[in-house]
Design a protein around this motif. Structure first.
Motif, mmCIF file in Angstrom:
data_model
loop_
_atom_site.group_PDB
_atom_site.id
_atom_site.type_symbol
_atom_site.label_atom_id
_atom_site.label_comp_id
_atom_site.label_asym_id
_atom_site.label_seq_id
_atom_site.Cartn_x
_atom_site.Cartn_y
_atom_site.Cartn_z
ATOM 1 N N ARG A 1 31.397 53.752 43.036
ATOM 2 C CA ARG A 1 31.078 53.068 44.292
ATOM 3 C C ARG A 1 29.761 52.309 44.238
ATOM 4 O O ARG A 1 29.529 51.400 45.033
ATOM 5 N N ASN B 1 30.492 48.522 42.828
ATOM 6 C CA ASN B 1 30.840 47.436 43.759
ATOM 7 C C ASN B 1 30.075 47.566 45.079
ATOM 8 O O ASN B 1 30.441 46.953 46.077
ATOM 9 N N LEU C 1 29.907 49.670 47.339
ATOM 10 C CA LEU C 1 30.426 50.363 48.524
ATOM 11 C C LEU C 1 29.397 51.420 48.919
ATOM 12 O O LEU C 1 29.218 51.735 50.082
ATOM 13 N N ASN D 1 30.787 40.156 48.697
ATOM 14 C CA ASN D 1 32.222 40.025 48.967
ATOM 15 C C ASN D 1 32.929 39.243 47.863
ATOM 16 O O ASN D 1 34.054 39.548 47.499
ATOM 17 N N ARG E 1 33.281 41.610 44.937
ATOM 18 C CA ARG E 1 34.324 42.630 45.137
ATOM 19 C C ARG E 1 35.715 42.071 44.916
ATOM 20 O O ARG E 1 36.637 42.805 44.551
ATOM 21 N N GLU E 2 35.900 40.765 45.159
ATOM 22 C CA GLU E 2 37.197 40.152 44.860
ATOM 23 C C GLU E 2 37.552 40.333 43.390
ATOM 24 O O GLU E 2 38.714 40.357 43.026
ATOM 25 N N MET F 1 39.654 48.176 43.039
ATOM 26 C CA MET F 1 39.341 49.595 43.185
ATOM 27 C C MET F 1 40.546 50.360 43.713
ATOM 28 O O MET F 1 41.196 49.940 44.663
ATOM 29 N N PHE G 1 41.804 54.215 44.972
ATOM 30 C CA PHE G 1 41.187 55.422 45.525
ATOM 31 C C PHE G 1 42.077 56.645 45.340
ATOM 32 O O PHE G 1 43.294 56.545 45.221
ATOM 33 N N ASN H 1 44.508 54.944 50.428
ATOM 34 C CA ASN H 1 43.974 54.035 51.443
ATOM 35 C C ASN H 1 44.809 52.776 51.631
ATOM 36 O O ASN H 1 44.274 51.683 51.810
ATOM 37 N N LEU H 2 46.113 52.927 51.590
ATOM 38 C CA LEU H 2 46.958 51.786 51.955
ATOM 39 C C LEU H 2 46.783 51.527 53.439
ATOM 40 O O LEU H 2 46.551 52.452 54.209
ATOM 41 N N PHE H 3 46.918 50.266 53.841
ATOM 42 C CA PHE H 3 46.806 49.944 55.261
ATOM 43 C C PHE H 3 48.075 50.432 55.961
ATOM 44 O O PHE H 3 49.170 49.925 55.716
ATOM 45 N N ALA I 1 44.833 40.565 51.547
ATOM 46 C CA ALA I 1 43.561 40.018 51.075
ATOM 47 C C ALA I 1 43.750 38.653 50.412
ATOM 48 O O ALA I 1 42.845 37.822 50.425
ATOM 49 N N ARG J 1 48.043 46.059 44.914
ATOM 50 C CA ARG J 1 47.175 45.381 45.878
ATOM 51 C C ARG J 1 45.870 44.918 45.212
ATOM 52 O O ARG J 1 45.393 43.815 45.455
ATOM 53 N N SER J 2 45.333 45.777 44.342
ATOM 54 C CA SER J 2 44.114 45.402 43.627
ATOM 55 C C SER J 2 44.384 44.311 42.605
ATOM 56 O O SER J 2 43.631 43.349 42.486
ATOM 57 N N MET K 1 44.541 40.479 43.344
ATOM 58 C CA MET K 1 43.299 39.702 43.461
ATOM 59 C C MET K 1 42.813 39.195 42.099
ATOM 60 O O MET K 1 41.799 38.523 42.019
#
Lengths: 260, 230
Positions: free
Chosen positions: A49, A52, A54, A77, A80-81, A85, A87, A91-93, A105, A153-154, A157
């Motif tokens: 963490r 990046n 966090l 920001n 971080r793109e 990362m 987890f 931590n999916l939306f 994103a 998802r990561s 990007m």
């Protein structure tokens, strides 16, 4: 001499009086896969963490591709793109489908048109073997599937480095293999990866280097063969011994079975 | 025969009562909509800031939740004119209801934001989202869904709370009923009719809100059947 893609220098981080990181430095070369091991509470997650920001480090500096991340003038920001990362608890939306999770994103951060983002998200989902789950919500997926969506998802990007924070620790044993397989494919494709994990079999097979972190410092850093067969430091030996006792050889066999 | 006469009477006064119902609806809608517009920033300030702004927001919420709506109404309608701030009845009624409702709604929203796990925000930030974007696209859609059951309670309460403005003579449903009573001295039929109108309206609203909750429900974020009090 290859330039490191990621440089971490003398990172310190304390929570109140507890010093979690006490001067950690490491260089990561492009395409390198590094597994960070160590007892719990030893700062492994905090280290990821800090990379990046966090968790902003108290002291120390981080560079990604020669740009100082810890510089106040750097747009964090934007950085971080380029640092993916993953987890421990996914931590999916929760309010978005798998597909929407992967493309959010792309649309909101990268400003990609919806159609293009949708295609790209679909491609990433197919890459982790979840094309058929695109319209499912996180609550409808198994832990292993959730984590694969999180990886997709990561990856969407197009990060330069991927950070994995105990990606399989929250999974039922029978679901760990599918996540490790995705990670192994990623490693074979040449992704630069920094992984905090207790999966020794995976570490042994996939890692280029293993870093043993304890008490907020790097105790040992070397290729898996060295750490597993002739660790230089007695603490390393002790820790690995304890892990084998805990997880046994089956931790190892999980990826062995999948070896091609 | 009295019964039939009463029914005819009740039919005859219905248009007058419905005029009052329109005012009740106007006040309810205005108070709720302006209420939510104030409630979101108040909730955000209380959730994410420290210092004077936070104290101010907290004081506002505590004062309006800690005192009777009736007192608030009288302060606005009878108190403020002494300071030179004069409202007509409708505006005074709206102002008191809106300030009262916003205080409650901000608490529903604040609770709902707190119920969205912090990991959601962290994951969004890790993808490069700026704080406001992460809030707008990740936290808020979940928080609003979680706040819906409490919010639909608020709608049902509000329709009935509006009747307190009778005490400053704003012409909503209950006030209309009282006027008819004082004119005709038929207490029971009028009150029964007013009560029946309230029941029909509240049941209808509850059904609509259930539909809204159902319409926006997402697997894993279901709230229907739950009545949350934060």
């Amino acid at each position: 001499m290859v330039e490191p893609i990621l440089k971490v220098e003398d990172i310190h981080k304390a929570y109140g009086k507890t010093e979690v990181l006490r001067g950690v430095s490491l260089h990561v070369l492009p395409g390198e896969v590094i597994v960070i091991i160590g007892p719990s509470g030893t700062g492994k997650s905090t280290l990821l963490r800090c990379i990046n920001l966090l968790t902003p480090p108290d002291k120390g500096r981080v560079w990604l591709e020669g740009v100082e991340v810890t510089d106040k003038a750097t747009d964090i920001n934007k950085v971080r793109e380029r640092i993916g990362m993953v987890f421990q608890d996914f931590n999916l939306f929760n309010h978005l489908t798998a597909l929407q999770n992967v493309r959010l994103a792309l649309i909101k951060v990268k400003g990609m048109p919806v159609k293009e983002a949708t295609d790209k998200a679909m491609m990433e989902l197919e890459k982790v073997g979840l094309g058929d789950k695109a319209d499912n919500y996180p609550a409808e997926l198994s832990g292993g599937q959730k984590q694969r969506v999180a990886i997709a998802r990561s990856l969407a990007m197009e990060p330069k480095v991927m950070l994995f924070d105990e990606p399989t620790s929250a999974l039922d044993p029978e679901l760990i293999g599918e996540v490790l397989e995705v990670m192994q494919n990623l490693a074979e494709e040449g992704m630069t990866m920094l992984i905090v994990s207790h999966e020794m079999g995976f570490a042994r097979e996939v890692a280029d280097r293993i870093i043993f972190l304890e008490g907020g410092v790097v105790v040992e850093d070397g290729p898996p063969e060295q750490l597993f067969t002739k660790p230089q430091h007695p603490r390393t030996r002790e820790f690995l011994h304890k892990l084998t006792e805990l997880y046994g050889e089956h931790a190892e066999s999980r990826t062995r079975r999948r070896r091609r | 025969m009295t019964f039939v006469r009463d029914l005819v009477f009740m039919w005859e006064i219905l248009p007058e009562l419905l005029k009052g119902l329109v005012v009740t609806f106007q006040l309810t809608t205005l108070a709720l909509v302006t209420g939510v517009i104030l409630a979101v920033p108040v909730a955000l300030v209380r959730k994410y800031t420290r210092g004077p702004l936070n104290w101010l927001a907290t004081a506002y919420v505590e004062i309006f939740r800690g005192t009777p709506l009736l007192v608030q109404l009288f302060v606005v309608y009878y108190g403020l004119p002494e300071l030179g701030i004069v409202f007509d009845r409708f505006t005074a009624a709206w102002a008191a209801l809106f300030l009262n409702s916003a205080a409650y709604q901000s608490e529903y929203i604040r609770g709902a934001i707190g119920a969205v796990s912090e990991g959601q925000l962290i994951a969004a930030r890790a993808l490069g989202m700026k704080p406001l974007a992460a809030f707008r696209w990740v936290v808020m859609p979940q928080a609003l869904r979680l706040a819906l059951p409490a919010w639909s309670n608020e709608v049902a309460y509000m329709v009935k709370y509006v009747s307190v403005v009778y005490l400053i003579g704003a012409m909503e449903l209950f006030t209309r009923g009282q006027i008819i009573i004082s004119r005709t001295l038929k207490v029971v039929p009028v009150l029964l009719e007013v009560a029946a109108i309230y029941i029909i309206v509240v049941v209808a609203i509850t059904r609509v809100m259930d539909y809204v909750e159902h319409r926006f429900s997402i697997p894993g974020l279901e709230t229907s059947g739950m009545r949350r009090e934060f």
